[in-house]
Design a protein around this motif. Structure first.
Motif, PDB file in Angstrom:
ATOM      1  N   TYR A 207       0.891  -1.156  -0.079  1.00  0.00           N
ATOM      2  CA  TYR A 207      -0.029  -0.028   0.039  1.00  0.00           C
ATOM      3  C   TYR A 207       0.970   1.289   0.166  1.00  0.00           C
ATOM      4  O   TYR A 207       0.840   2.266  -0.914  1.00  0.00           O
ATOM      5  CB  TYR A 207      -0.748  -0.079   1.220  1.00  0.00           C
ATOM      6  CG  TYR A 207      -1.665   1.333   1.415  1.00  0.00           C
ATOM      7  CD1 TYR A 207      -2.866   1.544   0.620  1.00  0.00           C
ATOM      8  CD2 TYR A 207      -1.211   2.271   2.012  1.00  0.00           C
ATOM      9  CE1 TYR A 207      -3.634   2.746   0.550  1.00  0.00           C
ATOM     10  CE2 TYR A 207      -1.947   3.371   2.267  1.00  0.00           C
ATOM     11  CZ  TYR A 207      -3.143   3.623   1.386  1.00  0.00           C
ATOM     12  OH  TYR A 207      -3.858   4.954   1.568  1.00  0.00           O
ATOM     13  N   TYR A 208       1.813   1.170   0.715  1.00  0.00           N
ATOM     14  CA  TYR A 208       2.704   2.650   1.057  1.00  0.00           C
ATOM     15  C   TYR A 208       3.524   2.869  -0.363  1.00  0.00           C
ATOM     16  O   TYR A 208       3.879   3.779  -0.607  1.00  0.00           O
ATOM     17  CB  TYR A 208       3.306   2.509   2.352  1.00  0.00           C
ATOM     18  CG  TYR A 208       2.302   2.623   3.572  1.00  0.00           C
ATOM     19  CD1 TYR A 208       1.882   3.809   3.791  1.00  0.00           C
ATOM     20  CD2 TYR A 208       2.047   1.501   4.401  1.00  0.00           C
ATOM     21  CE1 TYR A 208       0.817   3.868   4.663  1.00  0.00           C
ATOM     22  CE2 TYR A 208       0.968   1.712   5.237  1.00  0.00           C
ATOM     23  CZ  TYR A 208       0.532   3.086   5.703  1.00  0.00           C
ATOM     24  OH  TYR A 208      -0.428   3.013   6.561  1.00  0.00           O
ATOM     25  N   ARG A 211       1.565   4.673  -2.508  1.00  0.00           N
ATOM     26  CA  ARG A 211       1.633   5.982  -2.329  1.00  0.00           C
ATOM     27  C   ARG A 211       2.791   6.683  -2.878  1.00  0.00           C
ATOM     28  O   ARG A 211       2.783   7.828  -3.270  1.00  0.00           O
ATOM     29  CB  ARG A 211       1.405   6.229  -0.680  1.00  0.00           C
ATOM     30  CG  ARG A 211       0.028   5.600  -0.293  1.00  0.00           C
ATOM     31  CD  ARG A 211      -1.180   5.976  -0.950  1.00  0.00           C
ATOM     32  NE  ARG A 211      -1.674   4.949  -1.443  1.00  0.00           N
ATOM     33  CZ  ARG A 211      -2.922   5.082  -2.129  1.00  0.00           C
ATOM     34  NH1 ARG A 211      -3.561   6.221  -2.359  1.00  0.00           N
ATOM     35  NH2 ARG A 211      -3.277   4.127  -2.807  1.00  0.00           N
ATOM     36  N   THR A 212       3.915   6.024  -2.490  1.00  0.00           N
ATOM     37  CA  THR A 212       5.259   6.735  -2.909  1.00  0.00           C
ATOM     38  C   THR A 212       4.981   6.771  -4.363  1.00  0.00           C
ATOM     39  O   THR A 212       5.506   7.953  -5.013  1.00  0.00           O
ATOM     40  CB  THR A 212       6.401   5.963  -2.504  1.00  0.00           C
ATOM     41  OG1 THR A 212       5.993   5.268  -1.427  1.00  0.00           O
ATOM     42  CG2 THR A 212       7.553   6.857  -2.291  1.00  0.00           C
TER      43      THR A 212
ATOM     44  N   ARG B   3       6.879  13.472   3.819  1.00  0.00           N
ATOM     45  CA  ARG B   3       5.666  12.681   3.324  1.00  0.00           C
ATOM     46  C   ARG B   3       4.418  13.313   2.966  1.00  0.00           C
ATOM     47  O   ARG B   3       3.857  13.967   4.079  1.00  0.00           O
ATOM     48  CB  ARG B   3       5.567  11.485   4.404  1.00  0.00           C
ATOM     49  CG  ARG B   3       3.978  10.536   4.093  1.00  0.00           C
ATOM     50  CD  ARG B   3       4.448   9.124   4.529  1.00  0.00           C
ATOM     51  NE  ARG B   3       4.682   8.381   3.512  1.00  0.00           N
ATOM     52  CZ  ARG B   3       5.645   7.263   3.739  1.00  0.00           C
ATOM     53  NH1 ARG B   3       6.313   7.168   4.883  1.00  0.00           N
ATOM     54  NH2 ARG B   3       5.672   6.351   2.751  1.00  0.00           N
ATOM     55  N   SER B   6      -1.853  11.481   0.497  1.00  0.00           N
ATOM     56  CA  SER B   6      -2.009  10.833  -0.879  1.00  0.00           C
ATOM     57  C   SER B   6      -3.374  11.177  -1.281  1.00  0.00           C
ATOM     58  O   SER B   6      -4.003  11.571  -0.333  1.00  0.00           O
ATOM     59  CB  SER B   6      -1.852   9.310  -0.980  1.00  0.00           C
ATOM     60  OG  SER B   6      -2.896   8.967   0.228  1.00  0.00           O
ATOM     61  N   ASN B   9      -6.745   9.539   1.285  1.00  0.00           N
ATOM     62  CA  ASN B   9      -5.848   9.119   2.470  1.00  0.00           C
ATOM     63  C   ASN B   9      -6.704   8.136   3.295  1.00  0.00           C
ATOM     64  O   ASN B   9      -7.438   8.466   4.078  1.00  0.00           O
ATOM     65  CB  ASN B   9      -5.453  10.318   3.029  1.00  0.00           C
ATOM     66  CG  ASN B   9      -3.995   9.935   3.521  1.00  0.00           C
ATOM     67  OD1 ASN B   9      -3.435   8.852   3.220  1.00  0.00           O
ATOM     68  ND2 ASN B   9      -3.165  11.054   4.549  1.00  0.00           N
ATOM     69  N   GLU B  12      -4.201   4.792   8.857  1.00  0.00           N
ATOM     70  CA  GLU B  12      -3.402   3.603   8.959  1.00  0.00           C
ATOM     71  C   GLU B  12      -3.830   2.094   9.446  1.00  0.00           C
ATOM     72  O   GLU B  12      -3.741   1.186   9.008  1.00  0.00           O
ATOM     73  CB  GLU B  12      -2.261   3.860  10.101  1.00  0.00           C
ATOM     74  CG  GLU B  12      -0.864   4.279   9.249  1.00  0.00           C
ATOM     75  CD  GLU B  12       0.114   4.437  10.466  1.00  0.00           C
ATOM     76  OE1 GLU B  12       0.636   3.491  11.054  1.00  0.00           O
ATOM     77  OE2 GLU B  12       0.671   5.760  10.620  1.00  0.00           O
ATOM     78  N   SER B 176      10.963  -0.195   0.566  1.00  0.00           N
ATOM     79  CA  SER B 176      10.165  -1.076   1.771  1.00  0.00           C
ATOM     80  C   SER B 176      10.632  -2.116   2.207  1.00  0.00           C
ATOM     81  O   SER B 176      11.186  -2.841   1.423  1.00  0.00           O
ATOM     82  CB  SER B 176       8.678  -1.787   0.704  1.00  0.00           C
ATOM     83  OG  SER B 176       7.667  -0.575   0.584  1.00  0.00           O
ATOM     84  N   ASP B 190      10.939   8.390   3.092  1.00  0.00           N
ATOM     85  CA  ASP B 190      10.373   7.815   2.050  1.00  0.00           C
ATOM     86  C   ASP B 190      10.469   6.392   2.053  1.00  0.00           C
ATOM     87  O   ASP B 190      10.009   5.849   0.921  1.00  0.00           O
ATOM     88  CB  ASP B 190      10.885   8.425   0.554  1.00  0.00           C
ATOM     89  CG  ASP B 190      12.242   8.391   0.234  1.00  0.00           C
ATOM     90  OD1 ASP B 190      13.175   7.901   1.102  1.00  0.00           O
ATOM     91  OD2 ASP B 190      12.488   8.283  -0.938  1.00  0.00           O
ATOM     92  N   SER B 192       9.392   2.922   3.660  1.00  0.00           N
ATOM     93  CA  SER B 192       8.372   2.332   4.545  1.00  0.00           C
ATOM     94  C   SER B 192       9.174   1.071   5.449  1.00  0.00           C
ATOM     95  O   SER B 192       9.776   0.158   4.836  1.00  0.00           O
ATOM     96  CB  SER B 192       7.200   1.695   4.080  1.00  0.00           C
ATOM     97  OG  SER B 192       6.650   2.832   3.086  1.00  0.00           O
TER      98      SER B 192
END
Lengths: 222, 222
Positions: A207-208, A211-212, B3, B6, B9, B12, B176, B190, B192
């Motif tokens: 998911y994130y 977004r990036t 950040r 988005s 949004n 979380e 990520s 940036d 995650s």
DNA sequence: GACTGTGAATAGTTTCACAGCC
DNA sequence: GGCTGTGAAACTATTCACAGTC
């Protein structure tokens, strides 16, 4: 049975961070430092300093203004609060890849969790060895939980077996379960269950990532 | 880099439950059910029905009053939102017990995560095989991340190596990280990062074990 | 009648900011 | 001066309850 409030009731969010602080304190001790400030704990744990102080205040007042916290005392208090003053016996159910890896995982024993038994439903796996233990058949579960004094069980079976295994564990008197199977487990309310779903973690990261990407695209357009 | 928010949004807490709903929806589809109500989703996921509805409302309005949600459409919307419409390439760094088990874990591939590379710093492990891949040396990491298009990395190294590995991953462009090492990882904002700390989970369970004990004792006294 | 979508109420968590102590 | 402990404020998340729709 309804869950009662405990004598000194610590918020869930705080409880879930106490093990983190404990780990940091062990590291700090190994560095030979005798006291530690909330700022330093914050830096080492990645938690905001005010939050560290509020968390620790739930244990009582073990800090000294102008100085910080006595590392030794704080470690003791957290250990006591988490019930880590004596070792717990743990059973792992499911001896696939994951169960096997967990049986050999050093971190558990290092932190006072003794892997006391391994179980699998597959007769072909019974007798296999890991961490100095032989895999036993599920049919022995109830007895062994009693004789070994097992309080915590780890479910590392396929999803389809998880509920059945949980039922057996509950029947055997286990009150804490860590579930790695991607499957909801139902149990009486006096049984604590935590779950770790590995695929879910990657999906959340995905998911994130998305977004990036959107941000990157937005930047390119500009 | 800061950040940004988005376009749409999603909180979380909701994001972290979407994979759960997705899993349930796949199961429901396999049962041949075409629609599903928030009550049913709640039952199957162990989440309160109002929460399910609020969570899903963040995706837009894909339910029909009096009927429920179209399973197919909902699956698609969640997949899209989570960025699971195409497969992601994943690297696993650290080929110890855990790394090995994760490499063979079926759940990842089943949910669209392709394990594309395995790395270890130990030359003796380089060349070992799992899941149809040979373990490569860390020195190849940067190149392979590029050629294999790896977006997500799993750190399964000892704690002491985790930060160094993370630095290499970030340098290679990975955005990520799923960290299994019991060690705080610092990275640019940036990137995650999610962590899974297996010992922490048991320690948290230990706390609640303690609480139950207190209750039992209290009952005995009465 | 069944069920969603959502404002409003509540609960829980984090962060601020500073008085109080060493 | 440095640092804790904590009310108060801000934010986030959950739950309630019901109007609106099929």
């Amino acid at each position: 049975m309804a869950r009662l409030t405990s004598p000194r009731n610590i918020p869930e969010a705080t409880v879930s961070r106490l093990p983190l602080y404990l780990r940091i304190l062990v590291e700090v001790t190994e560095q030979g430092e005798k006291t530690v400030s909330s700022d330093r704990l914050a830096e080492l744990s990645g938690v905001n300093a005010a939050k560290v102080r509020k968390d620790l205040s739930h244990l009582g007042s073990y800090g000294t203004r102008g100085v910080g916290y006595d590392v030794e005392i704080l470690m003791l208090q957290i250990s006591r609060e988490l019930g880590l003053t004596s070792d717990w016996a743990v059973a792992i159910v499911g001896f696939g890849n994951l169960g096997h890896a967990l049986a050999n995982y050093r971190g558990f024993t290092e932190r006072g969790f003794r892997i006391a038994a391994l179980f699998d439903a597959d007769p072909r796996k019974v007798g296999e060895k890991a961490a100095g233990l032989s895999v036993r058949h599920m049919s022995e579960l109830k007895e062994v939980v009693g004789t070994e004094g097992i309080s915590i069980a780890i479910i590392a079976t396929p999803a389809a077996a998880a509920q059945e295994v949980a039922d057996l564990l509950v029947e055997a008197g286990v009150k804490s379960i860590l579930n790695f199977a991607p499957q909801l487990i139902n149990a009486p309310s006096d049984v604590s269950i935590r779950k770790v779903d590995l695929s879910m973690e990657l999906q959340i990261l995905s998911y994130y990532l998305g977004r990036t990407k959107v941000l990157d695209a937005a930047r390119l357009v500009k």
